[in-house]
Scaffold this motif. Structure first.
Motif, PDB file in Angstrom:
ATOM      1  N   PRO A  97     -28.903 -98.743  22.187  1.00 43.81           N
ATOM      2  CA  PRO A  97     -29.906 -98.764  23.194  1.00 43.81           C
ATOM      3  C   PRO A  97     -30.213 -97.319  23.495  1.00 43.81           C
ATOM      4  CG  PRO A  97     -27.996-100.082  23.801  1.00 43.81           C
ATOM      5  CD  PRO A  97     -27.751 -99.366  22.621  1.00 43.81           C
ATOM      6  N   GLU A  98     -31.637 -97.234  23.649  1.00 43.77           N
ATOM      7  CA  GLU A  98     -32.323 -95.780  23.529  1.00 43.77           C
ATOM      8  C   GLU A  98     -31.655 -95.091  24.720  1.00 43.77           C
ATOM      9  OE1 GLU A  98     -35.111 -92.559  25.360  1.00 43.77           O
ATOM     10  OE2 GLU A  98     -34.175 -94.431  26.378  1.00 43.77           O
ATOM     11  N   MET A  99     -31.297 -95.533  25.682  1.00 37.99           N
ATOM     12  CA  MET A  99     -30.768 -95.049  27.029  1.00 37.99           C
ATOM     13  C   MET A  99     -29.110 -94.537  26.518  1.00 37.99           C
ATOM     14  SD  MET A  99     -29.458 -98.101  29.436  1.00 37.99           S
ATOM     15  CE  MET A  99     -28.558 -99.619  28.672  1.00 37.99           C
ATOM     16  N   GLU A 100     -28.586 -94.780  25.528  1.00 35.34           N
ATOM     17  CA  GLU A 100     -27.363 -94.508  25.194  1.00 35.34           C
ATOM     18  C   GLU A 100     -27.494 -93.293  24.143  1.00 35.34           C
ATOM     19  OE1 GLU A 100     -23.948 -94.080  25.389  1.00 35.34           O
ATOM     20  OE2 GLU A 100     -23.756 -96.356  25.478  1.00 35.34           O
ATOM     21  N   ALA A 101     -28.628 -93.420  23.729  1.00 38.63           N
ATOM     22  CA  ALA A 101     -28.772 -92.334  22.382  1.00 38.63           C
ATOM     23  C   ALA A 101     -29.637 -91.031  22.999  1.00 38.63           C
ATOM     24  CB  ALA A 101     -29.550 -92.761  21.148  1.00 38.63           C
ATOM     25  N   ARG A 102     -30.140 -91.222  24.393  1.00 38.31           N
ATOM     26  CA  ARG A 102     -31.105 -90.112  24.746  1.00 38.31           C
ATOM     27  C   ARG A 102     -30.567 -88.625  24.791  1.00 38.31           C
ATOM     28  NH1 ARG A 102     -35.315 -88.734  24.156  1.00 38.31           N
ATOM     29  NH2 ARG A 102     -35.942 -91.020  24.063  1.00 38.31           N
ATOM     30  N   GLN A 103     -29.172 -88.701  25.312  1.00 37.38           N
ATOM     31  CA  GLN A 103     -28.451 -87.290  25.341  1.00 37.38           C
ATOM     32  C   GLN A 103     -28.513 -86.563  23.904  1.00 37.38           C
ATOM     33  OE1 GLN A 103     -24.890 -87.100  27.247  1.00 37.38           O
ATOM     34  NE2 GLN A 103     -24.543 -85.103  26.965  1.00 37.38           N
ATOM     35  N   GLY A 104     -28.032 -87.353  22.932  1.00 36.22           N
ATOM     36  CA  GLY A 104     -28.053 -86.910  21.455  1.00 36.22           C
ATOM     37  C   GLY A 104     -29.360 -86.517  21.192  1.00 36.22           C
ATOM     38  N   ILE A 105     -30.251 -87.326  21.416  1.00 34.46           N
ATOM     39  CA  ILE A 105     -31.807 -86.948  20.932  1.00 34.46           C
ATOM     40  C   ILE A 105     -32.135 -85.767  21.442  1.00 34.46           C
ATOM     41  CG2 ILE A 105     -33.996 -87.818  20.771  1.00 34.46           C
ATOM     42  CD1 ILE A 105     -32.827 -90.743  20.804  1.00 34.46           C
ATOM     43  N   ASP A 106     -32.155 -85.695  22.817  1.00 32.80           N
ATOM     44  CA  ASP A 106     -32.426 -84.465  23.708  1.00 32.80           C
ATOM     45  C   ASP A 106     -31.942 -83.324  23.019  1.00 32.80           C
ATOM     46  OD1 ASP A 106     -34.321 -86.030  24.899  1.00 32.80           O
ATOM     47  OD2 ASP A 106     -33.136 -86.062  26.488  1.00 32.80           O
ATOM     48  N   SER A 107     -30.631 -83.180  22.609  1.00 29.64           N
ATOM     49  CA  SER A 107     -29.898 -82.150  22.102  1.00 29.64           C
ATOM     50  C   SER A 107     -30.068 -81.911  20.852  1.00 29.64           C
ATOM     51  CB  SER A 107     -28.245 -82.309  22.576  1.00 29.64           C
ATOM     52  OG  SER A 107     -27.899 -83.348  21.628  1.00 29.64           O
ATOM     53  N   GLY A 108     -30.847 -82.671  20.026  1.00 30.45           N
ATOM     54  CA  GLY A 108     -30.970 -82.496  18.482  1.00 30.45           C
ATOM     55  C   GLY A 108     -29.900 -82.838  17.920  1.00 30.45           C
ATOM     56  N   GLN A 109     -28.756 -83.500  18.229  1.00 24.60           N
ATOM     57  CA  GLN A 109     -27.870 -83.885  17.444  1.00 24.60           C
ATOM     58  C   GLN A 109     -27.909 -85.426  16.796  1.00 24.60           C
ATOM     59  OE1 GLN A 109     -25.077 -84.064  20.840  1.00 24.60           O
ATOM     60  NE2 GLN A 109     -23.372 -83.080  19.752  1.00 24.60           N
ATOM     61  N   LEU A 110     -29.072 -86.115  17.497  1.00 24.47           N
ATOM     62  CA  LEU A 110     -29.492 -87.382  16.766  1.00 24.47           C
ATOM     63  C   LEU A 110     -31.095 -87.231  16.439  1.00 24.47           C
ATOM     64  CD1 LEU A 110     -27.652 -90.057  18.815  1.00 24.47           C
ATOM     65  CD2 LEU A 110     -27.080 -89.509  16.264  1.00 24.47           C
ATOM     66  N   GLN A 111     -31.585 -87.664  15.300  1.00 25.53           N
ATOM     67  CA  GLN A 111     -32.859 -88.027  15.263  1.00 25.53           C
ATOM     68  C   GLN A 111     -33.319 -89.535  15.021  1.00 25.53           C
ATOM     69  OE1 GLN A 111     -34.298 -85.267  12.086  1.00 25.53           O
ATOM     70  NE2 GLN A 111     -36.022 -86.661  11.463  1.00 25.53           N
ATOM     71  N   THR A 112     -34.458 -89.911  15.599  1.00 26.13           N
ATOM     72  CA  THR A 112     -34.849 -91.344  15.257  1.00 26.13           C
ATOM     73  C   THR A 112     -35.637 -91.208  14.389  1.00 26.13           C
ATOM     74  OG1 THR A 112     -36.879 -91.071  16.685  1.00 26.13           O
ATOM     75  CG2 THR A 112     -35.008 -91.721  17.864  1.00 26.13           C
ATOM     76  N   VAL A 113     -35.641 -92.618  13.514  1.00 24.50           N
ATOM     77  CA  VAL A 113     -36.335 -92.847  12.226  1.00 24.50           C
ATOM     78  C   VAL A 113     -37.236 -93.865  12.447  1.00 24.50           C
ATOM     79  CG1 VAL A 113     -34.664 -91.874  10.979  1.00 24.50           C
ATOM     80  CG2 VAL A 113     -34.418 -94.249  11.264  1.00 24.50           C
ATOM     81  N   MET A 114     -38.153 -94.268  11.583  1.00 24.86           N
ATOM     82  CA  MET A 114     -39.090 -95.400  11.363  1.00 24.86           C
ATOM     83  C   MET A 114     -39.771 -95.485  12.612  1.00 24.86           C
ATOM     84  SD  MET A 114     -36.612 -98.093   8.982  1.00 24.86           S
ATOM     85  CE  MET A 114     -35.600 -98.336  10.596  1.00 24.86           C
ATOM     86  N   PRO A 115     -40.691 -94.533  12.860  1.00 27.81           N
ATOM     87  CA  PRO A 115     -41.491 -94.686  14.126  1.00 27.81           C
ATOM     88  C   PRO A 115     -42.263 -95.728  14.101  1.00 27.81           C
ATOM     89  CG  PRO A 115     -42.197 -92.766  12.950  1.00 27.81           C
ATOM     90  CD  PRO A 115     -40.951 -93.347  12.208  1.00 27.81           C
ATOM     91  N   HIS A 116     -42.856 -96.265  13.027  1.00 23.55           N
ATOM     92  CA  HIS A 116     -43.771 -97.395  13.013  1.00 23.55           C
ATOM     93  C   HIS A 116     -43.237 -98.693  13.244  1.00 23.55           C
ATOM     94  CE1 HIS A 116     -46.825 -94.514  12.232  1.00 23.55           C
ATOM     95  NE2 HIS A 116     -46.317 -93.984  11.107  1.00 23.55           N
TER      96      HIS A 116
END
Length: 293
Positions: free
Chosen positions: A238-257
């Protein structure tokens, strides 16, 4: 004996799990609680509880009767005017998964209780679906595309997921561009699912499905996020679970399309009849928290 009181006592026994606890909560003697239970079993014509020296367990007949006695208690409250002003009150037993508690219910419950001080919430956190009747749950908040058969399902919102990984993992293994590329990656997945297929909406809005494999699974999305941050592989969470990691740069999302298929968030309960004001208010508050948050 008063059958309405007997029903109330039975409800309290089931809620608290013992005759002694029910006696203390209702401020009556334990022998009187036993007498009311005997009256309920006589009225129902069946054994409602299995009693041993260690614990009480509800029988199948007891589960059916509990649903009816709860409805009877709510009706009695309405008749006596306890909710004549429509103000929410009473105890709500709420079930949900760990991530739902952390990111949805936990943040909104303090404000809800401040607004409705006559309401008491008992939050049961379990990542496996629970029996609403057997576990004496008033409402379960679940993220699913397959609501529990027999329950009333009120749609509260949507859960948006993302596929993400640590930047170091992507630098070492490459960044997938399409779902087909996932076959070349270590995909971290939920352990309770028998088959591992991730579903996406393609650029035309059609659903496509791809099989994934990986060397780690877990039943809690926060653990999958932690593993992804540690560089173990790609996770769909879930995006809500990953949000903190994404905002901090620890996680990166892939396949935007390719957007992962969304799941609905439901409030599940057993009956539309005599629905308590507290339950209606709680579901409204959860829906607002999901859609505003």
């Amino acid at each position: 004996m008063d059958r309405v009181t007997a029903a109330t006592v039975f409800n309290r026994i089931c809620e608290l799990g013992s005759l002694s606890a029910a006696a203390r909560a209702l401020d009556i003697s334990r022998p009187m609680v036993s007498r009311y239970l005997e009256e309920m079993e006589k009225w129902a014509g069946a054994r409602l509880l299995h009693r041993s020296s260690r614990k009480l367990t509800i029988t199948p007949s007891g589960e059916k009767i509990l649903e009816k006695t709860r409805a009877l208690a709510r009706l009695a409250e309405d008749i006596t005017g306890q909710e004549a002003d429509g103000q929410p009150q009473g105890t709500l037993r709420v079930a949900c998964a760990h991530s739902t508690a952390t990111h949805i219910l936990g943040p909104m419950i303090p404000g809800f209780l401040a607004r409705y001080p006559a309401v008491r919430i008992e939050l049961e956190i379990n990542n496996q679906p629970v029996s609403l009747i057997g576990e004496r749950i008033d409402v379960a908040v679940r993220i699913t595309d397959d609501p529990e058969p027999g329950a009333i399902a009120r749609r509260l919102g949507e859960c948006i997921s993302v596929v993400c990984a640590a930047p170091d993992y992507l630098q070492a293994r490459g960044t997938p561009q399409t779902p087909d590329d996932l076959a070349q990656h270590n995909c971290l997945h939920y352990s309770r699912f028998a088959g591992q297929r991730w579903q996406f909406y393609d650029t035309q809005g059609e659903i496509i499905s791809t099989e994934v494999n990986g060397n780690f699974s877990a039943g809690i999305s926060s653990v999958l996020c932690d593993a992804a941050i540690a560089g173990c592989g790609l996770a769909m969470v879930p995006e809500m679970e990953a949000r903190q990691g994404i905002d901090s740069g620890q996680l990166q999302t892939v396949m935007p399309h390719y957007q992962p298929k969304t799941l609905a968030i439901y409030g599940l309960y057993m009956s539309r009849d005599r629905q308590p004001a507290a339950l209606r208010a709680f579901l409204d508050a959860v829906k607002l928290a999901i859609n505003v948050g």
